[in-house]
Design a protein around this motif. Structure first.
Motif, PDB file in Angstrom:
ATOM      1  N   TYR A  56      33.468  45.387  35.538  1.00 19.02           N
ATOM      2  CA  TYR A  56      34.722  45.989  35.072  1.00 19.02           C
ATOM      3  C   TYR A  56      34.565  46.180  33.570  1.00 19.02           C
ATOM      4  O   TYR A  56      34.123  45.261  32.870  1.00 19.02           O
ATOM      5  CB  TYR A  56      35.920  45.090  35.393  1.00 19.02           C
ATOM      6  CG  TYR A  56      36.399  45.250  36.816  1.00 19.02           C
ATOM      7  CD1 TYR A  56      37.346  46.213  37.135  1.00 19.02           C
ATOM      8  CD2 TYR A  56      35.881  44.469  37.837  1.00 19.02           C
ATOM      9  CE1 TYR A  56      37.785  46.392  38.446  1.00 19.02           C
ATOM     10  CE2 TYR A  56      36.311  44.636  39.156  1.00 19.02           C
ATOM     11  CZ  TYR A  56      37.261  45.605  39.447  1.00 19.02           C
ATOM     12  OH  TYR A  56      37.684  45.778  40.741  1.00 19.02           O
ATOM     13  N   CYS A 115      39.140  38.390  36.672  1.00 19.59           N
ATOM     14  CA  CYS A 115      38.442  39.239  35.704  1.00 19.59           C
ATOM     15  C   CYS A 115      39.222  39.359  34.397  1.00 19.59           C
ATOM     16  O   CYS A 115      38.678  39.173  33.301  1.00 19.59           O
ATOM     17  CB  CYS A 115      38.224  40.642  36.281  1.00 19.59           C
ATOM     18  SG  CYS A 115      37.062  40.657  37.654  1.00 19.59           S
ATOM     19  N   VAL A 148      33.039  35.102  37.013  1.00 19.04           N
ATOM     20  CA  VAL A 148      33.210  36.249  36.118  1.00 19.04           C
ATOM     21  C   VAL A 148      32.701  35.872  34.730  1.00 19.04           C
ATOM     22  O   VAL A 148      33.066  34.823  34.194  1.00 19.04           O
ATOM     23  CB  VAL A 148      34.685  36.697  36.041  1.00 19.04           C
ATOM     24  CG1 VAL A 148      34.841  37.875  35.085  1.00 19.04           C
ATOM     25  CG2 VAL A 148      35.214  37.073  37.427  1.00 19.04           C
ATOM     26  N   ASP A 162      31.343  40.619  37.485  1.00 16.49           N
ATOM     27  CA  ASP A 162      32.140  39.914  38.488  1.00 16.49           C
ATOM     28  C   ASP A 162      31.317  39.782  39.778  1.00 16.49           C
ATOM     29  O   ASP A 162      30.750  40.769  40.254  1.00 16.49           O
ATOM     30  CB  ASP A 162      33.416  40.735  38.765  1.00 16.49           C
ATOM     31  CG  ASP A 162      34.294  40.124  39.849  1.00 16.49           C
ATOM     32  OD1 ASP A 162      34.166  38.914  40.112  1.00 16.49           O
ATOM     33  OD2 ASP A 162      35.117  40.871  40.423  1.00 16.49           O
TER      34      ASP A 162
END
Ligand code: SME
Length: 199
Positions: A56, A115, A148, A162
């Motif tokens: 992400y 996250c 994470v 992640d």
């Protein structure tokens, strides 16, 4: 190019092999998203008992074409919230990047889920049972545990790695250490690309 590598059953050795392979793949490759895509593929091959692995990225860094001077402003907005010291703020967003696994949620607000919490705190976050993590975001119902790791460039959090597992307590301190070494290679790759872009 070697596409299907065998990885050691020994965890420490396996992470060393991943690091070696990523260094080789990243060498002279200035395409960050392509490198992250290959990193997720390598990790997916190397790690046992996982159902999702990927990235992400902070909103502005996830856009194509940002990998130049803009990176310095990655998640850097007004400095008002608890994660101020890391240059993030409440309305910053993480956006789905390259990954392997089932389709996942596209946006995660900084401070939300595993996250967003890891990014907000700038802290590796190891969750042995996701059902006990307040605010966990379930992208794949099979996920039971998760790790994470924040990723930095120019001293700022620019995204996270992640990894989800269908096994409870799948990740331990050895995984944390191994994955920190993996993230270091990814951070070096970012710095190299930045350095070249600003040359
Ligand atoms: N579980 C994550 C969301 C992303 S998926 O696992 C791919 C979270 O709580 O932030």
């Amino acid at each position: 190019m070697e596409g299907n590598m065998e990885f050691s059953d020994n965890k420490k050795e396996m992470y060393e092999e991943v690091v070696m392979q990523l260094k080789g793949l990243f060498e002279d490759c200035p395409h960050v998203l392509a490198n992250l895509a290959n990193a997720s593929a390598v990790l997916n091959q190397a790690l046992k008992n996982i159902n999702w692995v990927g990235f992400y990225l902070c909103e502005s860094t996830s856009q194509a074409g940002m990998f130049t001077s803009q990176l310095g402003d990655a998640c850097d907005h007004d400095k008002t919230a608890e994660w101020v010291s890391h240059g993030l703020q409440e309305d910053s967003m993480l956006i789905l990047g390259p990954f392997q696994g089932k389709p996942a949620c596209v946006e995660i607000r900084i401070g939300k889920g595993v996250c967003g919490t890891a990014a907000a705190r700038d802290e590796v976050t190891l969750v042995k049972n996701v059902h006990e993590f307040p605010g966990h975001i379930a992208c794949d119902a099979a996920s039971q545990s998760e790790i994470v790791l924040p990723i930095h460039a120019n001293g700022k959090v620019i995204g996270v790695l992640d990894i989800d597992s269908p096994k409870l307590a799948r990740f331990d301190e050895e995984d944390k250490a191994g994955l920190e070494a993996v993230v270091k290679v990814i951070e070096e790759m970012y710095q190299n690309v930045l350095f070249k872009a600003n040359d």
